[in-house]
Design a protein around this motif. Structure first.
Motif, PDB file in Angstrom:
ATOM      1  N   LYS A   1     -35.642  80.117  68.405  1.00 24.13           N
ATOM      2  CA  LYS A   1     -34.471  80.018  67.550  1.00 24.13           C
ATOM      3  C   LYS A   1     -33.602  78.816  67.898  1.00 24.13           C
ATOM      4  O   LYS A   1     -32.398  78.838  67.663  1.00 24.13           O
ATOM      5  CB  LYS A   1     -33.649  81.306  67.645  1.00 24.13           C
ATOM      6  CG  LYS A   1     -34.385  82.543  67.149  1.00 24.13           C
ATOM      7  CD  LYS A   1     -33.513  83.779  67.229  1.00 24.13           C
ATOM      8  CE  LYS A   1     -34.290  85.012  66.732  1.00 24.13           C
ATOM      9  NZ  LYS A   1     -33.467  86.248  66.816  1.00 24.13           N
ATOM     10  N   VAL A   2     -34.216  77.806  68.429  1.00 26.62           N
ATOM     11  CA  VAL A   2     -33.459  76.613  68.783  1.00 26.62           C
ATOM     12  C   VAL A   2     -32.847  75.985  67.538  1.00 26.62           C
ATOM     13  O   VAL A   2     -31.710  75.488  67.569  1.00 26.62           O
ATOM     14  CB  VAL A   2     -34.366  75.593  69.509  1.00 26.62           C
ATOM     15  CG1 VAL A   2     -33.654  74.261  69.677  1.00 26.62           C
ATOM     16  CG2 VAL A   2     -34.766  76.130  70.877  1.00 26.62           C
ATOM     17  N   HIS A   3     -33.567  75.995  66.418  1.00 31.15           N
ATOM     18  CA  HIS A   3     -33.055  75.378  65.203  1.00 31.15           C
ATOM     19  C   HIS A   3     -31.796  76.084  64.706  1.00 31.15           C
ATOM     20  O   HIS A   3     -30.899  75.445  64.153  1.00 31.15           O
ATOM     21  CB  HIS A   3     -34.142  75.379  64.116  1.00 31.15           C
ATOM     22  CG  HIS A   3     -34.632  76.750  63.735  1.00 31.15           C
ATOM     23  ND1 HIS A   3     -35.082  77.655  64.661  1.00 31.15           N
ATOM     24  CD2 HIS A   3     -34.716  77.366  62.528  1.00 31.15           C
ATOM     25  CE1 HIS A   3     -35.448  78.766  64.049  1.00 31.15           C
ATOM     26  NE2 HIS A   3     -35.226  78.616  62.751  1.00 31.15           N
ATOM     27  N   LEU A   4     -31.703  77.401  64.922  1.00 28.49           N
ATOM     28  CA  LEU A   4     -30.504  78.132  64.507  1.00 28.49           C
ATOM     29  C   LEU A   4     -29.324  77.803  65.424  1.00 28.49           C
ATOM     30  O   LEU A   4     -28.188  77.679  64.957  1.00 28.49           O
ATOM     31  CB  LEU A   4     -30.773  79.634  64.523  1.00 28.49           C
ATOM     32  CG  LEU A   4     -31.937  80.115  63.638  1.00 28.49           C
ATOM     33  CD1 LEU A   4     -32.023  81.631  63.674  1.00 28.49           C
ATOM     34  CD2 LEU A   4     -31.770  79.622  62.209  1.00 28.49           C
ATOM     35  N   MET A   5     -29.596  77.662  66.703  1.00 26.62           N
ATOM     36  CA  MET A   5     -28.541  77.266  67.634  1.00 26.62           C
ATOM     37  C   MET A   5     -28.005  75.877  67.291  1.00 26.62           C
ATOM     38  O   MET A   5     -26.796  75.632  67.324  1.00 26.62           O
ATOM     39  CB  MET A   5     -29.059  77.292  69.069  1.00 26.62           C
ATOM     40  CG  MET A   5     -29.401  78.669  69.594  1.00 26.62           C
ATOM     41  SD  MET A   5     -30.001  78.614  71.298  1.00 26.62           S
ATOM     42  CE  MET A   5     -28.575  77.898  72.112  1.00 26.62           C
ATOM     43  N   LEU A   6     -28.911  74.965  66.943  1.00 25.59           N
ATOM     44  CA  LEU A   6     -28.499  73.599  66.621  1.00 25.59           C
ATOM     45  C   LEU A   6     -27.697  73.548  65.327  1.00 25.59           C
ATOM     46  O   LEU A   6     -26.698  72.835  65.235  1.00 25.59           O
ATOM     47  CB  LEU A   6     -29.732  72.706  66.532  1.00 25.59           C
ATOM     48  CG  LEU A   6     -30.531  72.505  67.822  1.00 25.59           C
ATOM     49  CD1 LEU A   6     -31.771  71.673  67.568  1.00 25.59           C
ATOM     50  CD2 LEU A   6     -29.669  71.858  68.901  1.00 25.59           C
ATOM     51  N   SER A   7     -28.125  74.296  64.326  1.00 30.00           N
ATOM     52  CA  SER A   7     -27.395  74.286  63.057  1.00 30.00           C
ATOM     53  C   SER A   7     -25.998  74.891  63.212  1.00 30.00           C
ATOM     54  O   SER A   7     -25.025  74.363  62.680  1.00 30.00           O
ATOM     55  CB  SER A   7     -28.178  75.053  61.989  1.00 30.00           C
ATOM     56  OG  SER A   7     -28.356  76.412  62.369  1.00 30.00           O
ATOM     57  N   ASN A   8     -25.893  75.976  63.971  1.00 31.92           N
ATOM     58  CA  ASN A   8     -24.577  76.558  64.218  1.00 31.92           C
ATOM     59  C   ASN A   8     -23.710  75.649  65.073  1.00 31.92           C
ATOM     60  O   ASN A   8     -22.485  75.621  64.916  1.00 31.92           O
ATOM     61  CB  ASN A   8     -24.720  77.921  64.896  1.00 31.92           C
ATOM     62  CG  ASN A   8     -25.201  78.997  63.944  1.00 31.92           C
ATOM     63  OD1 ASN A   8     -24.904  78.957  62.749  1.00 31.92           O
ATOM     64  ND2 ASN A   8     -25.951  79.953  64.444  1.00 31.92           N
ATOM     65  N   SER A   9     -24.327  74.902  65.973  1.00 33.31           N
ATOM     66  CA  SER A   9     -23.569  73.958  66.797  1.00 33.31           C
ATOM     67  C   SER A   9     -22.999  72.836  65.942  1.00 33.31           C
ATOM     68  O   SER A   9     -21.870  72.389  66.167  1.00 33.31           O
ATOM     69  CB  SER A   9     -24.471  73.380  67.896  1.00 33.31           C
ATOM     70  OG  SER A   9     -24.926  74.391  68.768  1.00 33.31           O
ATOM     71  N   VAL A  10     -23.762  72.379  64.960  1.00 34.11           N
ATOM     72  CA  VAL A  10     -23.255  71.342  64.058  1.00 34.11           C
ATOM     73  C   VAL A  10     -22.056  71.872  63.274  1.00 34.11           C
ATOM     74  O   VAL A  10     -21.023  71.200  63.149  1.00 34.11           O
ATOM     75  CB  VAL A  10     -24.364  70.864  63.101  1.00 34.11           C
ATOM     76  CG1 VAL A  10     -23.802  69.946  62.024  1.00 34.11           C
ATOM     77  CG2 VAL A  10     -25.451  70.139  63.882  1.00 34.11           C
ATOM     78  N   LEU A  11     -22.188  73.080  62.733  1.00 32.19           N
ATOM     79  CA  LEU A  11     -21.064  73.670  61.999  1.00 32.19           C
ATOM     80  C   LEU A  11     -19.854  73.879  62.911  1.00 32.19           C
ATOM     81  O   LEU A  11     -18.708  73.776  62.464  1.00 32.19           O
ATOM     82  CB  LEU A  11     -21.482  75.007  61.384  1.00 32.19           C
ATOM     83  CG  LEU A  11     -22.566  74.944  60.296  1.00 32.19           C
ATOM     84  CD1 LEU A  11     -22.936  76.357  59.840  1.00 32.19           C
ATOM     85  CD2 LEU A  11     -22.106  74.111  59.114  1.00 32.19           C
ATOM     86  N   TYR A  12     -20.117  74.140  64.180  1.00 34.75           N
ATOM     87  CA  TYR A  12     -19.035  74.392  65.127  1.00 34.75           C
ATOM     88  C   TYR A  12     -18.214  73.144  65.425  1.00 34.75           C
ATOM     89  O   TYR A  12     -16.998  73.228  65.645  1.00 34.75           O
ATOM     90  CB  TYR A  12     -19.641  74.956  66.418  1.00 34.75           C
ATOM     91  CG  TYR A  12     -18.644  75.227  67.504  1.00 34.75           C
ATOM     92  CD1 TYR A  12     -17.647  76.174  67.337  1.00 34.75           C
ATOM     93  CD2 TYR A  12     -18.705  74.542  68.717  1.00 34.75           C
ATOM     94  CE1 TYR A  12     -16.730  76.434  68.340  1.00 34.75           C
ATOM     95  CE2 TYR A  12     -17.796  74.798  69.725  1.00 34.75           C
ATOM     96  CZ  TYR A  12     -16.816  75.743  69.535  1.00 34.75           C
ATOM     97  OH  TYR A  12     -15.907  75.995  70.519  1.00 34.75           O
ATOM     98  N   ILE A  13     -18.860  71.975  65.423  1.00 31.53           N
ATOM     99  CA  ILE A  13     -18.137  70.740  65.761  1.00 31.53           C
ATOM    100  C   ILE A  13     -17.551  70.051  64.528  1.00 31.53           C
ATOM    101  O   ILE A  13     -16.790  69.090  64.676  1.00 31.53           O
ATOM    102  CB  ILE A  13     -19.054  69.747  66.499  1.00 31.53           C
ATOM    103  CG1 ILE A  13     -20.186  69.285  65.575  1.00 31.53           C
ATOM    104  CG2 ILE A  13     -19.596  70.350  67.768  1.00 31.53           C
ATOM    105  CD1 ILE A  13     -21.077  68.239  66.204  1.00 31.53           C
ATOM    106  N   VAL A  14     -17.879  70.533  63.331  1.00 37.56           N
ATOM    107  CA  VAL A  14     -17.343  69.900  62.122  1.00 37.56           C
ATOM    108  C   VAL A  14     -15.820  70.041  62.008  1.00 37.56           C
ATOM    109  O   VAL A  14     -15.127  69.051  61.754  1.00 37.56           O
ATOM    110  CB  VAL A  14     -18.054  70.457  60.867  1.00 37.56           C
ATOM    111  CG1 VAL A  14     -17.306  70.067  59.596  1.00 37.56           C
ATOM    112  CG2 VAL A  14     -19.476  69.918  60.798  1.00 37.56           C
TER     113      VAL A  14
END
Length: 293
Positions: free
Chosen positions: A254-267
């Motif tokens: 689930k690395v891709h889900l962690m990365l996508s949520n991380s992008v949304l988190y820093i926006v």
């Protein structure tokens, strides 16, 4: 003639040194910017990859997987986590900034017995780490039945806003001429009217800077959220990201889900900084000028 020649030579050398210093500064800033931007670019590109592509050295996927962001929000109910983080942060930004402004106005503009002593007492709280009051705070909030509620994440922060924010507002209030207060009093304006209608609009740079600091302190707050919030519906994004990492038996799944949520988190922090950067810069320049005086 020799004096003029030496003066011209000195001026030329000074101009050359200034250009060299400016060039060196631009080079250093560019290097730092590149060091910050490269991981961000990689994060955005990796968040759009499929699982097999994440382990490759390609910066961007062949076909962007925008579905990763939708799946990331549904994973462990991250949409609820984002709502909790936004709700708590907005309340604390509004309430904390207003309380810091009112306290800064009182310490900077009003005259009352023990003002300097009380201000020094407030500043002394900056030396008190949260770890020292973590357990007593938990006991008090549990007694009040605030644990696992929005109240425990908002009311204590607003009522006990960090002293650093009060200090910033006080210092800015001191730069405003007192003649404005005297003129307002002649027009029968009270302290509340002077603060709200006259001085507060003049403090936009300082107030915006404090709001940015409050936003960053609450948006990335992990310790308080872990300590005071227990149920899944009350979790914030930092807690969700930490749990998503800990609960994975095979992180690559689930690395891709962690990365996508991380992008949304820093926006949101990026948007806040870009939009209000001019106020932040203005406050810094005015504060440095005041310190120089």
């Amino acid at each position: 003639m020799s004096d003029k020649a030496s003066t011209g030579t000195t001026g030329t050398l000074r101009g050359r040194h200034r250009r060299i210093n400016s060039l060196a500064a631009y080079i250093i800033v560019s290097i730092v910017a590149i060091m910050i931007i490269i991981p961000l670019i990689w994060l955005i590109g990796a968040s759009l990859k499929t699982l097999p592509e994440i382990s490759t050295f390609a910066w961007f996927p062949r076909v962007p997987q925008w579905r990763n962001y939708i799946d990331g929000l549904t994973e462990m109910n991250f949409a609820r986590y984002f709502f909790n983080s936004i709700y708590i942060t907005v309340i604390n930004v509004v309430g904390g900034s207003l309380v810091a402004a009112m306290a800064g106005y009182a310490f900077g503009r009003l005259r009352f017995p023990g003002r300097n002593f009380l201000f020094g007492l407030v500043l002394s709280t900056m030396m008190l780490p949260f770890a020292a009051i973590m357990i007593p705070s938990f006991v008090v909030f549990r007694t009040l039945r605030w644990i696992d509620t929005y109240t425990v994440m908002t009311v204590p922060f607003i009522l006990a806003v960090p002293a650093f924010y009060i200090f910033l507002m006080r210092q800015y209030f001191l730069t405003i001429p007192r003649e404005l207060d005297d003129a307002a009093k002649m027009d029968a304006c009270g302290y509340y009217r002077i603060f709200w209608s006259i001085l507060l609009p003049l403090c936009k740079p300082a107030l915006t800077t404090v709001a940015i600091y409050v936003f960053m302190a609450n948006w990335g707050n992990l310790i308080r959220a872990v300590l005071f919030l227990n149920s899944a519906n009350m979790r914030t994004v930092p807690v969700g990201l930490a749990l998503l990492n800990l609960q994975l038996e095979e992180p690559a799944l689930k690395v891709h889900l962690m990365l996508s949520n991380s992008v949304l988190y820093i926006v949101p922090p990026l948007i806040i900084f870009i939009v209000f950067q001019k106020y932040f810069t203005k406050f810094g320049s005015e504060l440095s000028t005041m310190t120089a005086k």
